[in-house]
Structures are given as structure tokens and as C-alpha cells.
Design a protein around this motif. Structure first.
Motif, PDB file in Angstrom:
ATOM      1  N   UNK A  81     -38.907  26.098 -18.061  1.00  0.00           N
ATOM      2  CA  UNK A  81     -39.263  25.791 -16.663  1.00  0.00           C
ATOM      3  C   UNK A  81     -38.011  25.507 -15.833  1.00  0.00           C
ATOM      4  N   UNK A  82     -36.945  25.091 -16.514  1.00  0.00           N
ATOM      5  CA  UNK A  82     -35.724  24.682 -15.795  1.00  0.00           C
ATOM      6  C   UNK A  82     -34.617  25.715 -15.883  1.00  0.00           C
ATOM      7  N   UNK A  83     -34.945  26.928 -16.339  1.00  0.00           N
ATOM      8  CA  UNK A  83     -33.889  27.920 -16.579  1.00  0.00           C
ATOM      9  C   UNK A  83     -33.908  29.047 -15.553  1.00  0.00           C
ATOM     10  N   UNK A  84     -32.718  29.346 -15.019  1.00  0.00           N
ATOM     11  CA  UNK A  84     -32.540  30.542 -14.188  1.00  0.00           C
ATOM     12  C   UNK A  84     -32.050  31.638 -15.132  1.00  0.00           C
ATOM     13  N   UNK A  85     -32.966  32.521 -15.546  1.00  0.00           N
ATOM     14  CA  UNK A  85     -32.594  33.507 -16.574  1.00  0.00           C
ATOM     15  C   UNK A  85     -31.576  34.519 -16.063  1.00  0.00           C
ATOM     16  N   UNK A  86     -31.763  34.992 -14.829  1.00  0.00           N
ATOM     17  CA  UNK A  86     -30.935  36.104 -14.318  1.00  0.00           C
ATOM     18  C   UNK A  86     -30.966  37.264 -15.303  1.00  0.00           C
ATOM     19  N   UNK A  87     -32.131  37.492 -15.874  1.00  0.00           N
ATOM     20  CA  UNK A  87     -32.285  38.471 -16.957  1.00  0.00           C
ATOM     21  C   UNK A  87     -33.750  38.875 -17.032  1.00  0.00           C
ATOM     22  N   UNK A  88     -34.058  39.967 -17.759  1.00  0.00           N
ATOM     23  CA  UNK A  88     -35.467  40.392 -17.873  1.00  0.00           C
ATOM     24  C   UNK A  88     -36.283  39.475 -18.779  1.00  0.00           C
ATOM     25  N   UNK A  89     -36.410  38.240 -18.368  1.00  0.00           N
ATOM     26  CA  UNK A  89     -37.211  37.236 -19.078  1.00  0.00           C
ATOM     27  C   UNK A  89     -38.043  36.537 -18.006  1.00  0.00           C
ATOM     28  N   UNK A  90     -39.296  36.228 -18.310  1.00  0.00           N
ATOM     29  CA  UNK A  90     -40.156  35.546 -17.343  1.00  0.00           C
ATOM     30  C   UNK A  90     -40.959  34.458 -18.042  1.00  0.00           C
ATOM     31  N   UNK A  91     -40.923  33.265 -17.476  1.00  0.00           N
ATOM     32  CA  UNK A  91     -41.774  32.177 -17.971  1.00  0.00           C
ATOM     33  C   UNK A  91     -43.101  32.233 -17.221  1.00  0.00           C
ATOM     34  N   UNK A  92     -44.210  31.983 -17.947  1.00  0.00           N
ATOM     35  CA  UNK A  92     -45.535  32.015 -17.325  1.00  0.00           C
ATOM     36  C   UNK A  92     -46.277  30.727 -17.648  1.00  0.00           C
TER      37      UNK A  92
END
Lengths: 416, 416
Positions: free
Chosen positions: B308-319
Motif C-alpha cells: 500500500x505504501x510502495x510506488x512501484x514505477x513498474x508493471x505491478x499493481x496492488x488491489x
């Protein structure tokens, strides 16, 4: 007492309260303000007794400070009236505007929002406690107040009224917290808790403000000097020039918008300065002039460079004769404090140049610098006057305690 | 080299230049911008050669950084086009408005003015040198640029073009200064010279920005994380919901306005998530879901609080599946970075609640978070996106590099 843990707790509570304050509606906030005013009037005797207890322990304060610490029935009435006036002001929170369609199809505008948590650090002036609480409530912010410790008992009594008013309106009592410990370490925590505090407003002398600004990690809206100027142009109306120069210096000596240096164009110095000097002499104002001034007013003291950089806050006035508008602007931008400066002229082009080039929070044509305050500007009340350029310049009222966010209305638009 | 003395000299020159820039007229500033564009195109070969020299020495940089360091003919053309676009924007300096008469007789309004001296600290990206110089020139500010040392030669070549353009227009070449030493102590001086610098804009990774914010004494307009959310309400139009959620995540992965967490109302999760998951799977996006999400999408990885606290800047998505709008807003205000968040809903009342209560610099209804940038907002160009609340929120364009001062028109009024 573990100061750090205590302050973290205060900060956490303020942050939580700020979320509720941000969504409180206008009527609820106004109800709280009026209920606090009612409680202050009802508890007047308690407040006066608490203040007496503070006064009894404050032997070491200078007379001017004692004067600010003292409250009377009239002070309490004016605190209550101030809160009711804040209630009567329009609510800035949620104001929206400037909505325009973009080529992508989205409609873009702005909404005014509270800053969040505001820390206010001030001297032993109980009336500031009520004013600051009122402004922060109306602007939808939570606030952490740290008043001078000499006002401890009176501030606590006011705090009870504030928290009662908040509760009556169904708002969190923690929306206004007064720091309970006199320990100075609490200030050090307050100005560095970036996680819990969004902005610090110091209200007090220059040294207090400078110290806070130097140590703070939280952004500070600050007011340093008020070295204000009036420049009398060669095309000034002499009647306006004399009236404004008199008023800007002598209406009140101790305020930050009082003129401290008068600049006069050399071609009108002999016309203007002698009658003005007579007015100042009659009111006991000491004059300190540049070399050219001494030629016009021979019995005047000589000014040194230090005078150009001094905020006297006293019946003393520095006078400099300049050879043109450019020299006046150069002097103001070099020696002034970017607070409030005025030109007296009937010349259209010179008035525009002065307005554009003088780098101060208020720049005036043919008006007294004394007008630079929140009441005269119609802000209703002010939390202070900012001499910063970032965020808020000049008198800081409700709007200065808010920010704007961008609002986008879409209809399913995606970026191509 | 005495870094402190050098930086003081740079600062003094910038302050002096800022006074001249503040009074420069629109035509003069536009002439400089166009002349710089001309010089960049003319010197394209010199710029490419300087950039090659930088690239040859930059073996240790990561591929992504090398990519940003590299310039091509096309980069130079787009730098020039950017400068011409800034020239075509309206000049914010000197804009006046809101003039109202007060009961005292004075007429009070505001004028937009430059901030003064802006320090910009950025990574090894030569195009930022031209953009930042252009924005600061148009907004009437002086600027001190400190680019990543890996771009040293290219920045020096660009600086020659900038100073030539300024001179052609009769503006001081010191209005844009590029720090010549690679010594890091220069940054330490830049961010603490309050006398000479009015605001610092760091452009770069979060760690650079956080370090600068921690050490600066000058106010900082900063951009930290972009942890952006899309919330799909139970009254969302499924077509818009899927299109926006796809676009907000997959249009570009590395930008700060990319969605990092998707929030879905529980009653529509089974309808929306499976088709959306298929789209993400086809594009290679890894999903990380809360426990409820795993029940709907069984082959998904489990999300932890850290997600919830991560800026992935990558093809990853939290739901995360939420039970109502309040839970969605609470999640965004707790875990987000106050950057950009969107709701997808057809419900009027819920859209208003989301707009009011989400505490982010851009809040959207039925639009992709990807729209949050200066070009899409019509600012023409941006110096960065602010996640601060003070002064400027969201994309910072020309207006964000200015402030407003109060203007008083009088007719001899004095304070009674």
C-alpha cells in the motif's frame, strides 16, 4: 514527562482531527465559533482570575509584555466579538472555480482546501489564543498552540472554552490543542514533526521568529521586520504627501506597518520637509537625515547606514533625499524588509513603475502604509503578516491558511 | 576553489539579475527564449559532441540514467520547440486583478510577481537545463541550475546558448547560471543561502529530494512519491472503470501519475476484476491483492501492508477490495502520497464527497490519473509536480514560479 512522546501524541491527535475538520460544513464550524464566544463571556470571571494568577507570577516581564499579558472584561468581550466576526466571514473551504475544458475532454478547475495542521508559536498574549483558534477552526484546520508560558493559566482557561465549543458543535476537541508543558523542547519537536504539522506560524519578536525559522523542518510563514517607506515624488500632491507621511509615522509607533524611512525627491524637499518637520516636532518624533536632508533641516541628527536598516518601532524617523524614482526604488529594495511601501505622486507612469518594481508584500500609491493589515484589507482577522514570498505574502487571513487542489471532472477520458 | 566564496558570488549575481528580470517586459523575455532556441539548433553538432564526451565518461551509470543523459538531434529540436512554446504562453508577471474598494476609500487588489531567485537541482538530464531556464526566464526569475555532473559538458554547451540568447535580448547573462563545480558542497551552499535564493526545486529521485528537503534552509517545492489510486465505486460505469484502470496503470509504468493501487467496491469486484485482470495479464502486469481480492482472483499474489505504501514505477499493481467509499477515502489518505487519485462513479453525491475529502494535489472523477501533468493541464510546461501543500500543489508551471503582492490605489487616504 517524555516531551517527545507527548508531542508525538499531540501531533497524531491533531492529524486525526484535521481530517474531520476538513470535511466539517460551514454551519458546524460557525456553531463552534459562536459557542466558544458564549463560553468565554460566561466564564469571564474564571478567565480574569486565571490571568491574575499569571500576572502575579510575571514580575520579571517588561512593562510592554505585562501589558500584553493582562486581560480585562473588555479584552474578553473583544475576543468573543472576534470569534463571532470570524463566524460571519465566508467559508473558504470547498470554494471551487476556474473550470475549463481541456482538449482531452477533461474539465479542469481548482478547489480551496485546508492546509491540515497549523502550529502557532506566540508570546504571552491570551487574546492570540482565541483569535488563532478561531481562524484555524473556520479554515478547516487543526491547530497546535504554544503560547508564552507566562500566560499558562489564562491559556488553559481559554482552552476549556474552546474545547467546550468544539464539542457542542460535534467537532473533535483535539482540533485545537494547547501545549501543556512549559518545556522549550516541546517547541523543538513541534517545528520538526513534518509528519504531523503542515505549517508553523510564529507570532512574536524578530529574534523568536528567526530562531524558529532557522531550526524548523516544517515550512514557516514568517514575519520578520517591518521597515516601511513612503516616497514623496517630485510630482506629489503636497497636501496628500504631508498627510500620508504624518499618518504613516505617527498614527501608531509600534506597529509593523509604520513608516520607518521617508524618501523625498530632491526638487520638493525644501517645499515639503520644513512643514512636515514641524508636525513631527510637535509630536515628539526624532528625525535622522542624510547629508542632503541636514542641508534642508539643519537641526536634525545625521543618519548612518544602520538607520536605513532599522525598524525603530518608536517615534524616530530616518529621512533620505533622493535624486529620482529609480534611486528611491533601489533604496527600498536594498534596505527595506519587503513589507509595505508607498509612493505619493500624481504621475501615472511613475506610479506604475513603483508598483511593478518595488518588491514588497504591499505596494501603495497615495495611501498610508498603516492600511496594510487584515482588518483594513477586509480579511476579517489575520494570523500574521507574511514577509515571505512563498505561499502567502502580506496579511494572512483565512485564505492564507488554505491551499488549492486541482479538480478534474471527466466522462471516462483516458490518456492517448 | 573556495566553494563558499564561489557560491556567494553566484548568489549575489543571481539576486542582482533577478531585479532586472522582474522588470523585463514580455517581448524582451520572448525574444531571449526564441534566440536561445535558435542558438540550440545552430549549435546542434556542438551539443551532440559535448553529450558524446559526457556519455563516454558515464560508464558507471545505470541504463535508465544513461538513457536520460543521451541527447539526439530530436532532443535538441524538442528543447527548442519547448522554449518557443514557453514564449507563446501568456506572461504571468504583472497580471493584476480583484480590485475592490474598501470602506476606508482605498482600492485593494493583487499583482502577480516573480519569486526572485530559483535554485533547481536535477539529475544528469540536459533537456531539463533548457526547460528550467525557459520557465524561469518567462516567469521573470533568475535561476541557479545544478545538473548532475555526468552531464557537465552538455550543460556547459547549453549554457552558452542560453547566455547568448539573454544577451541578444539585452537581459543579464547571469539570469541563468549553471554551477560549474562538480563539488557537492556547492549544493549545500545553494540550499542554505537564504539571502540569495528564494526557493529550491529538486527534480530527481525521492532520496535526492528527501536529502535536500532535510538540509535546506531555503523553502523547497518538492515532489516525493506518486502513489496514485483509482477507486471503482459500486455505482461505476463498468466500461469507464475498466478503461480508466487499464490506462492509469499501463499507459506508462515509470511516471509519477501512474496508478499504483486499485481500490474496488466489494459489490462490483466480481464483475470488474476478472476482465480487468485479463487485460493486465495480457500486458504482463503483476497483481498483488488483499485477502478479498484473492477470493475473486485466486491466482494472484498476496499484498502486504508494504504494497500500500510502495510506488512501484513498474508493471505491478496492488488491489484492495473495500466495503464502501469511506474505507476507500481512508485508505487513500492514509497510504497515498497526496499526489493524484480518481474515483469512477455515476453517483453525484459520492463524487462530491470524494473530491472534498481526498487530500491530494489532483482529485479526479471518471478520468485517468495519467492526466495529472503540466502539458495536459495546459500549463505549457512544468518545472515539477508538487506534493507539498504550501505555495504550489500539483503540476508547477509559470504561475507556480510566481507569487502575488497586494496593490493599493489611494487618493491620499490616511488611517483614522
Amino acid at each position: 514527562m517524555d516531551i517527545k512522546a507527548y508531542m508525538q501524541q499531540v501531533g497524531r491527535q491533531a492529524r486525526a482531527a484535521s481530517r474531520l475538520m476538513a470535511k466539517a460544513d460551514t454551519q458546524t464550524k460557525n456553531q463552534a465559533l459562536n459557542a466558544i464566544a458564549d463560553a468565554l463571556l460566561r466564564d469571564a470571571d474564571t478567565l480574569l482570575a486565571a490571568n491574575k494568577r499569571d500576572m502575579d507570577q510575571a514580575h520579571e516581564l517588561e512593562p510592554a509584555m505585562l501589558d500584553r499579558l493582562l486581560i480585562t472584561s473588555q479584552t474578553i468581550e473583544s475576543m468573543a466579538a472576534g470569534l463571532r466576526q470570524i463566524a460571519s466571514l465566508p467559508d473558504p473551504v470547498g470554494e471551487m472555480g476556474d473550470f475549463k475544458f481541456r482538449p482531452s475532454g477533461i474539465q479542469l478547475g481548482k478547489m480551496r482546501v485546508p492546509l491540515g495542521v497549523i502550529g502557532i508559536i506566540y508570546e504571552a498574549r491570551p487574546n492570540v489564543t482565541a483569535d488563532a483558534a478561531g481562524l484555524c477552526i473556520k479554515s478547516g484546520n487543526a491547530t497546535i498552540l504554544r503560547g508564552g508560558r507566562e500566560a499558562f493559566y489564562c491559556n488553559q482557561a481559554i482552552a476549556l472554552c474552546v474545547s467546550e465549543g468544539l464539542k457542542i458543535a460535534g467537532l473533535p476537541a483535539t482540533a485545537v490543542q494547547i501545549i501543556e508543558t512549559p518545556d522549550r523542547a516541546a517547541v523543538g519537536e513541534l517545528i520538526t514533526m513534518c509528519k504531523f504539522v503542515d505549517v508553523i506560524v510564529p507570532r512574536g519578536g524578530k529574534s523568536l521568529t528567526a530562531r524558529i525559522a532557522a531550526d524548523a523542518r516544517v515550512p514557516v510563514i514568517k514575519h520578520l521586520d517591518g521597515i516601511c517607506h513612503v516616497y514623496i515624488d517630485d510630482e506629489a500632491d503636497p497636501v496628500k504627501a504631508i498627510a500620508i507621511s504624518d499618518n504613516a509615522k505617527t498614527h501608531r509607533y509600534g506597529t509593523c506597518n509604520t513608516m520607518e524611512t521617508l524618501l523625498v525627491h530632491e526638487t520638493v524637499a525644501e517645499l515639503i520637509l520644513p512643514p512636515l518637520a514641524a508636525i513631527y516636532a510637535a509630536k515628539g518624533v526624532e528625525l535622522r537625515g542624510c547629508a542632503k536632508t541636514l542641508a534642508v533641516l539643519p537641526h536634525t541628527n545625521a543618519a548612518t547606514e544602520e538607520d536605513w536598516a532599522t525598524e525603530y518601532l518608536a517615534p524616530i524617523l530616518a529621512i533620505k533625499i533622493v535624486s529620482d524614482l529609480d534611486e528611491a526604488i533601489e533604496h527600498i529594495n536594498t534596505w527595506g524588509s519587503h513589507h509595505t511601501d508607498a509612493i505619493v505622486t500624481e504621475n501615472y507612469t511613475k506610479s506604475r513603475q513603483f508598483l511593478r518594481e518595488v518588491d514588497s508584500s504591499s505596494v501603495m500609491v497615495n495611501a498610508s502604509t498603516r492600511f496594510a493589515d487584515g482588518f483594513e484589507y477586509g480579511l476579517g482577522a489575520e494570523i500574521g503578516i507574511s514577509t515571505d514570498k512563498i505561499h502567502a505574502r502580506g496579511p494572512v487571513g483565512l485564505n492564507g491558511l488554505t491551499s488549492e487542489k486541482w479538480i478534474v471532472f471527466g466522462n471516462g477520458e483516458i490518456r492517448r
